[in-house]
Enzyme design. Sequence first.
Site, PDB file in Angstrom:
ATOM      1  N   SER A  11      85.717  22.488  14.395  1.00  0.00           N
ATOM      2  CA  SER A  11      85.140  21.877  13.188  1.00  0.00           C
ATOM      3  C   SER A  11      85.148  22.869  12.028  1.00  0.00           C
ATOM      4  O   SER A  11      85.502  22.527  10.894  1.00  0.00           O
ATOM      5  CB  SER A  11      83.693  21.456  13.447  1.00  0.00           C
ATOM      6  N   ASP A 303      80.430  15.653  21.707  1.00  0.00           N
ATOM      7  CA  ASP A 303      81.720  16.108  22.242  1.00  0.00           C
ATOM      8  C   ASP A 303      81.595  16.691  23.649  1.00  0.00           C
ATOM      9  O   ASP A 303      82.598  16.864  24.342  1.00  0.00           O
ATOM     10  CB  ASP A 303      82.346  17.148  21.308  1.00  0.00           C
TER      11      ASP A 303
HETATM   12  C1  S3P Z   1      83.461  16.452  14.012  1.00  0.00           C
HETATM   13  C2  S3P Z   1      82.455  15.524  14.058  1.00  0.00           C
HETATM   14  C3  S3P Z   1      82.246  14.636  15.201  1.00  0.00           C
HETATM   15  C4  S3P Z   1      82.909  15.185  16.454  1.00  0.00           C
HETATM   16  C5  S3P Z   1      84.312  15.615  16.202  1.00  0.00           C
HETATM   17  C6  S3P Z   1      84.364  16.702  15.140  1.00  0.00           C
HETATM   18  C7  S3P Z   1      83.615  17.249  12.779  1.00  0.00           C
HETATM   19  O1  S3P Z   1      82.796  13.369  14.927  1.00  0.00           O
HETATM   20  O2  S3P Z   1      82.863  14.235  17.491  1.00  0.00           O
HETATM   21  O3  S3P Z   1      84.896  16.130  17.381  1.00  0.00           O
HETATM   22  O4  S3P Z   1      84.333  18.270  12.794  1.00  0.00           O
HETATM   23  O5  S3P Z   1      83.010  16.870  11.772  1.00  0.00           O
HETATM   24  P1  S3P Z   1      81.999  12.277  14.042  1.00  0.00           P
HETATM   25  O6  S3P Z   1      81.594  12.947  12.799  1.00  0.00           O
HETATM   26  O7  S3P Z   1      82.952  11.168  13.811  1.00  0.00           O
HETATM   27  O8  S3P Z   1      80.832  11.848  14.869  1.00  0.00           O
END
Ligand code: S3P
Length: 415
Positions: A11, A303
């Site tokens: 992220s 996750d």
């Molecule tokens: C992420 C946010 C999450 C997560 C994804 C990465 C991010 O998704 O599940 O693996 O980097 O902002 P969502 O924001 O759709 O819940």
Amino acid sequence: MRSVGLPGDKSISHRALILAAVTEGRARIRGVLSSADVASTAGVLSALGVALLPLDPAEMVVTGVGLRGLRASPTDLDCGNSGTSARLMAGLLAGAGLPARLIGDASLSARPMRRVAEPLRAMGADITPSASGGLPMTLGARRLHELVWRTEVPSAQVKSALLLAGLMAGVRVAVDEPIATRDHTERMLRAAGVDVHRDGTAIVLEPTDRIAIDALDVPGDCSSAAFLLGLALLGGSPPLALQDVGVNPGRIGAIEVLRRMGASIRFESERSFGEEPVATIVVEPSALRGITIGGAMIPALIDELPLLACVAARAEGETVVTGAGELRVKESDRIRAVVENLRAVGAEAEELPDGFVVRGSDRPLRGMVRTHGDHRIAMAFGVLGALKGNAITLDDPSCVAVSWPTFWDVLRDAT
Ligand code: S3P
């Protein structure tokens, strides 16, 4: 005790490249994740005219073009398997007022994009997902205006897209999220000099003309760390010390849950990389018991749920997860994938509409796992397969390249 370094946080790596791309001048990103998903973000930025120079696999120098310097790409922008790339780019491009067409692989193309298109349209964007609400998604050139928006689904990707749109368009954005999600974008924007503050449950970004980033250190990925925690807790490895892992409160829900299950996990050498807290995480084999998981804590461990399901298959008693319907629209339908695969290897599990039930046992688990090309399904079952007495094969081990290309080597070395 064995020390293990982890790949950079996925992220944070996406966000670091995106914000560095629109800073003024060069920014050095150390510890950046080298993986297929982050390569998708880098590829899109380079199609928009940004120079990204990899110095070694974990370091990148990005020459920022400023908030008004991106240029339209004559070709489609390929986000591969990466939901973060697709949604954050939608916000960036809409805010920059650039025409574009975002595409992705079959899994990403089927993932929901209306959740990001709708608020961007409310800002004045000309953005159209495919007829089924996914990719390809096209954007036309428009000037955006300010936005006040309440998110229906808790999503850091949607929140980040809207903040990026406001940043690029130079307009105020307030995103009200009743359930908090990871705040890496807000932290990084603040470190870059932007006024991003809270107003109750809303995150507010004030307009600015420029941002400043010259160097950024990416912490180790706590979502990747979770797999090694699972391995060590279940006795598949000696005690481990995982170094410099990001421990942002919005990301460590799985660690809190594992501790409640009886896990011995402690943080040492706590410090920070810029605005992000990091620590060495020390984990020892522990007897675990089942637990109930749900409610507002879900975004902080979303996750990690495939891994937690596999750990629960080795815990005493029942683990129940609810309120996690979002799992159905990740890289695969993770509720179905987890339950079908647990059953395929001989564990007891049931689907719920928004979660699952897993009953733990110590019987040997054997059989073939269908990953559905989903990296987190592959790694979660990889951990179960690495435990003594189990024999699990995967149809597509290579899908781990999305977030951790060297996972299988690290797993073998740790075992
Ligand atoms: C992420 C946010 C999450 C997560 C994804 C990465 C991010 O998704 O599940 O693996 O980097 O902002 P969502 O924001 O759709 O819940």
